[in-house]
Write a protein that holds these residues in place. Structure first.
Motif, PDB file in Angstrom:
ATOM      1  N   THR A  43       0.747  -1.190  -0.008  1.00 25.57           N
ATOM      2  CA  THR A  43       0.012  -0.024  -0.146  1.00 25.57           C
ATOM      3  C   THR A  43       0.770   1.287  -0.021  1.00 25.57           C
ATOM      4  O   THR A  43       0.284   2.311  -0.230  1.00 25.57           O
ATOM      5  CB  THR A  43      -0.911   0.036   1.209  1.00 25.57           C
ATOM      6  OG1 THR A  43      -0.161  -0.144   2.467  1.00 25.57           O
ATOM      7  CG2 THR A  43      -1.731  -0.953   1.286  1.00 25.57           C
ATOM      8  N   THR A  44       2.127   1.118   0.170  1.00 22.45           N
ATOM      9  CA  THR A  44       3.117   2.143   0.238  1.00 22.45           C
ATOM     10  C   THR A  44       4.507   2.086  -0.610  1.00 22.45           C
ATOM     11  O   THR A  44       4.553   0.501  -0.829  1.00 22.45           O
ATOM     12  CB  THR A  44       3.261   2.536   1.559  1.00 22.45           C
ATOM     13  OG1 THR A  44       3.976   1.579   2.307  1.00 22.45           O
ATOM     14  CG2 THR A  44       2.214   3.037   2.563  1.00 22.45           C
ATOM     15  N   ASN A  60      -5.369  -0.686  -2.924  1.00 19.45           N
ATOM     16  CA  ASN A  60      -6.013   0.672  -2.920  1.00 19.45           C
ATOM     17  C   ASN A  60      -6.763   0.744  -1.813  1.00 19.45           C
ATOM     18  O   ASN A  60      -7.554   1.578  -1.390  1.00 19.45           O
ATOM     19  CB  ASN A  60      -7.193   0.756  -4.079  1.00 19.45           C
ATOM     20  CG  ASN A  60      -7.395   2.218  -4.222  1.00 19.45           C
ATOM     21  OD1 ASN A  60      -6.352   3.245  -4.207  1.00 19.45           O
ATOM     22  ND2 ASN A  60      -8.592   2.822  -4.569  1.00 19.45           N
ATOM     23  N   ASP A 110      -6.954   1.344   2.831  1.00 17.49           N
ATOM     24  CA  ASP A 110      -6.241   2.017   3.673  1.00 17.49           C
ATOM     25  C   ASP A 110      -6.187   1.064   4.899  1.00 17.49           C
ATOM     26  O   ASP A 110      -7.156   0.520   5.634  1.00 17.49           O
ATOM     27  CB  ASP A 110      -7.031   3.253   4.050  1.00 17.49           C
ATOM     28  CG  ASP A 110      -6.330   3.852   5.061  1.00 17.49           C
ATOM     29  OD1 ASP A 110      -5.470   3.780   5.773  1.00 17.49           O
ATOM     30  OD2 ASP A 110      -6.902   5.138   5.416  1.00 17.49           O
ATOM     31  N   ASP A 137      -9.544   3.397  -0.567  1.00 10.79           N
ATOM     32  CA  ASP A 137      -9.510   4.631  -1.129  1.00 10.79           C
ATOM     33  C   ASP A 137     -10.195   5.132  -2.314  1.00 10.79           C
ATOM     34  O   ASP A 137      -9.868   4.713  -3.431  1.00 10.79           O
ATOM     35  CB  ASP A 137      -7.786   5.102  -1.317  1.00 10.79           C
ATOM     36  CG  ASP A 137      -7.641   6.222  -1.822  1.00 10.79           C
ATOM     37  OD1 ASP A 137      -8.577   7.345  -1.965  1.00 10.79           O
ATOM     38  OD2 ASP A 137      -6.940   6.507  -2.451  1.00 10.79           O
ATOM     39  N   GLN A 186      -4.037   6.686  -4.143  1.00 10.73           N
ATOM     40  CA  GLN A 186      -2.870   5.696  -3.531  1.00 10.73           C
ATOM     41  C   GLN A 186      -2.321   4.794  -4.595  1.00 10.73           C
ATOM     42  O   GLN A 186      -1.096   4.562  -4.598  1.00 10.73           O
ATOM     43  CB  GLN A 186      -3.738   5.108  -2.269  1.00 10.73           C
ATOM     44  CG  GLN A 186      -2.811   4.041  -1.634  1.00 10.73           C
ATOM     45  CD  GLN A 186      -3.288   3.307  -0.434  1.00 10.73           C
ATOM     46  OE1 GLN A 186      -3.465   4.105   0.498  1.00 10.73           O
ATOM     47  NE2 GLN A 186      -3.382   2.033  -0.510  1.00 10.73           N
TER      48      GLN A 186
END
Length: 996
Positions: A922-923, A945, A947, A954, A959
């Motif tokens: 996710t990051t 996508n 959170d 999201d 994202q």
């Protein structure tokens, strides 16, 4: 940078919520075999209920297209001592067994009513039946009754829908017959007869033309006769159709009944007649008969005078005969049981009464019906005795008898009848035969003398009466009671005009016997079923040469008052119960105990005898029973009230189960939604803590927080300090750790590893398949440049259940049939409601679907079984071993939930047990963690996508788009050129403007 494959969550439905809010549709060629993701639409309209297997090909008949109208008979019976209440109950029961009313079928065509004579005011029966049908129109939809016939009875026969559970090996029965003799009871049979022309009529002695030779000479005699009895204009349009007449005469009309039967045979030469004489429980009461026709049907009577009443109040009569004529799409098979046992030898008539010049016509008519002398027929007697001996020993081991013993038996038999070789009066021979009988048979012969005259057609047929009936060959002898005997010459005379005695014809003496009557009825029904089977095999109906008709829709049983429990040893309901045994699919059995039955002795079942003179007499029969089986000529489907009620009960049970399941699902949804919400709540209501690089700080479950412990019957827990998750991911991890701890308690890690190793070495156990390779091959073949991978899961943490019923095997079968290259199955039980068993179930369902499609397609290239990605929150190697044993081919690894050393450890263990790893990120920091692994450690990366702080999606798509364009992802692709990049979490349905 764009994804090379799209992981689209099709969550439980094949075209789940991801498409419901989308301005996006998958392009053609998404799946190689099919572009449709939703299950194929099927016609869910209820099919006509038919008693399996129904008509059609099995009967050699191609039925016309079903117009929605059934030929249906439905019977209701009540023993309520109040006549109005009994009729209300019987009508309601009958209406509930009819098919639902429709625009094409909204009136009851015919009602047949039989009421015990013990009731007061039977004249109100018809009015009450019509009123109850009309008042129930709101419940059942039938607006009225077109025709009503019936009468009072000394006993009533009816049936109730359904039956007790059948014995092992027996077919389920549509109805349970009920007989009520000499007791208050009402039977109401309602019939729907589409395609049938009906005419109800009522005739009295005064209106009935006397049948004589002069009447037949007039060219318009037949039409004039029809008009006089209320059948004017009937049957003129369909000359080839054979009308069926049901007659219900009063006892006083019996003296005129012969004229009516002869007139019917003259006016309708090919007609068929059945019926019974109305009766009473006591001779002190008077029988009543009913006939009603609706005003609309009276107006459509074809110009003829309608003799049946058009008002319910005037429909009850104390004398005359009522009847209903039927022609068109209806057929009636009839049989009559005489209930008479043959005794003594077989004789021949050597003389009969002689006509005397100058005597009246009646006296000369009586001479034709008189037997003057008889003589023993030795050959026929020996043949009959041997056949009856075989029948008596049926089922026993047959002993070999040499010729000497056979001759000795014949000699003894002839010696017994030595005096009978000399012609003698029948009365004298009856006295001799009576001495050889049992006490009961002797007592009967003293009360009544029965003599049967052979009906011809003996060549090639069994001499045994029962054997003939069981083969469907009809009766051998016509049995009649002697009306008078000559005390001087010993002659016997039958009722005037009932028979024409012929010199040389064979005859026998008979007695009434309950055991023989039982065997006769069973033989009759055996012959009926034999003829029906022959008709099925050779494309004909049961009996005769008429083309095969449909399955039985109703049966009428008409025994005389001296049968029933009196004849069958106190066993009530024997005859009607036998009907249900031989015709388990017939939905209606009804009738009444009569003063005599009307019709042909063999009816339609042994139509081969009809060409013999006097062999199938249409007359009144006493001490007999008649059986009438109705069916549709055009093979209309048969409505099954039993199955309809079972389906209604099943639907009601399903509704209760659905409501209970809905309640359970709602509770689970509320629990998981609340759980997810609680994960995101902090003590101070602040945002979840994050590291300097922006990653969520997630802690493992604190050991001091503990969980409940059970000792004996006491559950307790000691917590030195209370912990609370700071994010949805952290709470999710803690619950998952607790779940894994519980699994370890049941199956330790060492044992699980041993089982996994054994499974990997067992060649019979399934091996992990190439999940990524299947996706890659599909991507190369796709026209749109990307591939959709469906995922199955029960629910979403934030929104609850994704569909009302989660049928995982069904969804997997459809996914397989659609040609999906791979699939994902969520096995997490904390947030998504899955189980480890879902992986096994999906694998088995997919293999079965592929095998079935291969069989349907005749082999070919075969159908690919899509490999399975197990989607779960993986924290421990223990989970990898469980998923490997469950049948997973690949596993999904949430990178944000593990540290770098755990990520390395889990990917190595997965590789050891043969599972491919699909990493969910996710990051950019999580992508960087993947870049620290050896190339090839992960087979694909999923850009999520979701959170992780709230576990919601999201909705802006920023994202996922930011990750797809990141330098870290570009570096990962450079280090892992064979790895695929997939997108998850409604990425494909987010609308973006051109400026974005």
């Amino acid at each position: 940078m764009t994804p090379r494959a799209l992981l689209l969550l099709l969550s439980s439905a094949a075209s789940g919520r991801s498409f419901q809010h989308a301005a996006f549709a998958p392009p053609s060629g998404l799946f190689p075999r099919s572009t449709a993701l939703s299950p194929p639409v099927r016609d869910v309209r209820p099919a006509p209920l038919a008693a399996a297997p129904g008509g059609g090909a099995d009967d050699g008949v191609s039925p016309p297209p079903f117009d929605g109208r059934y030929q249906s008979f439905a019977t209701g019976m009540s023993t309520n001592p109040s006549l109005p209440a009994a009729i209300e109950e019987a009508v309601g029961s009958a209406l509930s067994s009819l098919p639902p009313a429709s625009d094409l079928q909204y009136e009851v065509d015919l009602a047949v009513v039989h009421a015990s004579s013990l009731y007061e005011d039977p004249g109100a029966v018809v009015q009450s039946v019509i009123r109850n049908v009309e008042s129930s129109s709101g419940l059942y939809g039938y607006a009225g009754v077109r025709h009503v016939v019936g009468g009072t009875a000394g006993g009533v026969i009816g049936s109730r829908c359904g039956a007790a559970s059948p014995e092992e090996g027996e077919a389920a029965r549509e109805c349970t017959p009920v007989e009520a003799e000499a007791a208050p009871a009402v039977s109401v049979t309602l019939a729907l007869l589409p395609g049938v022309e009906l005419r109800t009529f009522y005739v009295t002695k005064d209106r009935l033309p006397e049948y004589d030779g002069d009447m037949t000479r007039s060219p318009d005699a037949a039409e004039r006769w029809k008009k006089d009895v209320g059948l004017g204009g009937y049957g003129t349009e369909g000359e080839d159709d054979e009308p069926i007449f049901m007659l219900l005469p009063s006892p006083a009309f019996q003296t005129s009944l012969d004229d009516l039967l002869r007139g019917l045979n003259f006016a309708f030469p090919s007609s068929q007649t059945f019926g019974g004489v109305a009766s009473t429980v006591s001779s002190l009461s008077r029988a009543r008969i009913f006939a009603y026709t609706s005003p609309r049907d009276a107006a459509d009577g074809g110009g003829g005078v309608i003799t049946a009443s058009t008002t319910p109040e005037g429909s009850s009569h104390g004398d005359g005969c009522v009847g209903v004529a039927m022609s068109g799409d209806v057929r009636a098979d009839t049989m009559i049981a005489q209930g008479a046992k043959p005794v003594g030898g077989v004789y021949r008539v050597v003389s009969r009464g002689a006509a005397v010049p100058g005597k009246s016509g009646d006296e000369n008519e009586a001479a034709k019906s008189t037997i003057g002398a008889i003589v023993l027929d030795e050959g026929a007697t020996i043949e009959q005795a041997e056949e009856e001996e075989k029948l008596d020993n049926d089922g026993e081991e047959e002993e070999e008898i040499d010729e000497d013993d056979r001759e000795a038996k014949r000699a003894r038999l002839l010696d017994e009848y030595a005096k009978a070789r000399i012609p003698k009066p029948p009365l004298a021979e009856a006295n001799f035969v009576m001495k050889t009988l049992s006490d009961d048979d002797q007592a009967f012969m003293r009360r009544a003398l029965l003599i049967g005259l052979e009906r011809g057609g003996s060549v090639g047929r069994s001499p045994s009466e029962l054997n003939r009936l069981a083969r469907g060959e009809g009766h051998r002898f016509t049995v009649r009671q002697v009306a008078s005997a000559g005390m001087k010459d010993g002659s016997v005379t039958f009722p005037l005009g009932s028979v024409d005695v012929r010199v040389g014809s064979r005859c026998r003496f008979f007695v009434r016997d309950g055991d023989f009557a039982r065997r006769e009825v069973e033989a009759l029904w055996t012959g009926f079923k034999r003829k029906e089977l022959e008709g099925s095999l050779f494309g004909n109906g049961s009996g005769g040469d008429e083309p095969g008709a449909g399955r039985p829709t109703g049966c009428i049983v008409l025994p005389t008052l001296d049968r029933g429990a009196k004849l069958f040893g106190g066993k009530a309901g024997f005859e009607s119960g036998l009907v249900s045994e031989y015709l388990p699919d017939v939905p209606s059995v009804s009738g009444f105990f009569s003063n005599g039955v009307v019709g042909n002795l063999d009816g339609t079942v042994s139509a081969g005898n009809a060409n013999l003179p006097g062999s199938n007499e249409n007359t009144l029969w006493g001490s007999s029973s008649q059986y009438v089986v109705f069916r549709s000529k055009s093979n209309r489907p048969v409505f099954s009230p039993r199955r309809a009620r079972e389906e209604a009960a099943g639907a009601a049970s399903a509704q209760v189960r659905d409501a209970a399941m809905d309640s359970k699902l709602a509770a689970e949804d509320a629990k998981r939604i609340q759980l997810t919400k609680s994960f995101g709540d902090t003590l101070a209501g602040e945002a979840a803590p994050r590291a300097p690089n922006g990653e969520l700080i997630v802690r493992r479950r604190e050991i001091h927080s503990g969980r409940a412990m059970s000792v004996s019957t006491v559950e307790w827990s000691v917590a030195e300090k209370t912990a609370k998750p700071t994010s949805a991911l952290e709470g999710y991890m803690w619950e998952k750790e607790t779940q894994v701890d519980r699994l370890r308690e049941r199956i330790p890690l060492a044992l699980l590893m041993s089982n996994t190793k054994a499974a990997m070495m067992d060649p019979t156990r399934p091996r992990p398949r190439d999940w990524i390779g299947s996706v890659r091959r599909s991507l190369a073949e796709s026209e749109g440049g990307f591939v959709v991978i469906p995922e199955c899961k029960r629910m979403e943490p934030a929104s609850g259940s994704l569909r009302r019923r989660y049928d995982l095997p069904g969804l997997v079968r459809h996914i397989t049939a659609s040609g999906a290259p791979a699939m994902s199955v969520n096995s997490d039980g904390v947030m998504f409601g899955g189980t480890m068993e879902d992986i096994t179930s999906a694998r088995e369902a997919s293999a079965a679907a592929a095998a079935s499609l291969d069989a349907e397609g005749g082999g070919g290239d075969g159908v690919a079984t899509p490999p399975i990605l197990a989607s779960d929150l993986l924290l421990y190697p223990y989970q990898l071993y469980k998923l490997r044993l469950a049948g997973a081919d690949a596993v999904s690894l949430v990178v944000g939930a593990v540290e770098q050393k755990d990520l390395l450890y889990l990917t190595k263990i997965a590789s050891t047990v043969g599972l491919q790893v699909v990493a969910s990120v996710t990051t950019e920091v999580q992508v960087g963690m993947l870049n620290l692994l050896s190339p090839g450690s992960v087979a694909a990366v999923v850009v999520s996508n979701r959170d992780l702080e709230t576990y919601e999606f999201d909705t802006t798509g920023d994202q996922a788009l930011r990750l797809l364009g990141s330098d870290e992802l570009a570096a990962f692709r450079e280090r892992n050129p064979d790895a695929l990049v997939l997108a998850e979490g409604r990425v494909g349905i987010i609308e973006r403007t051109d400026e974005d």
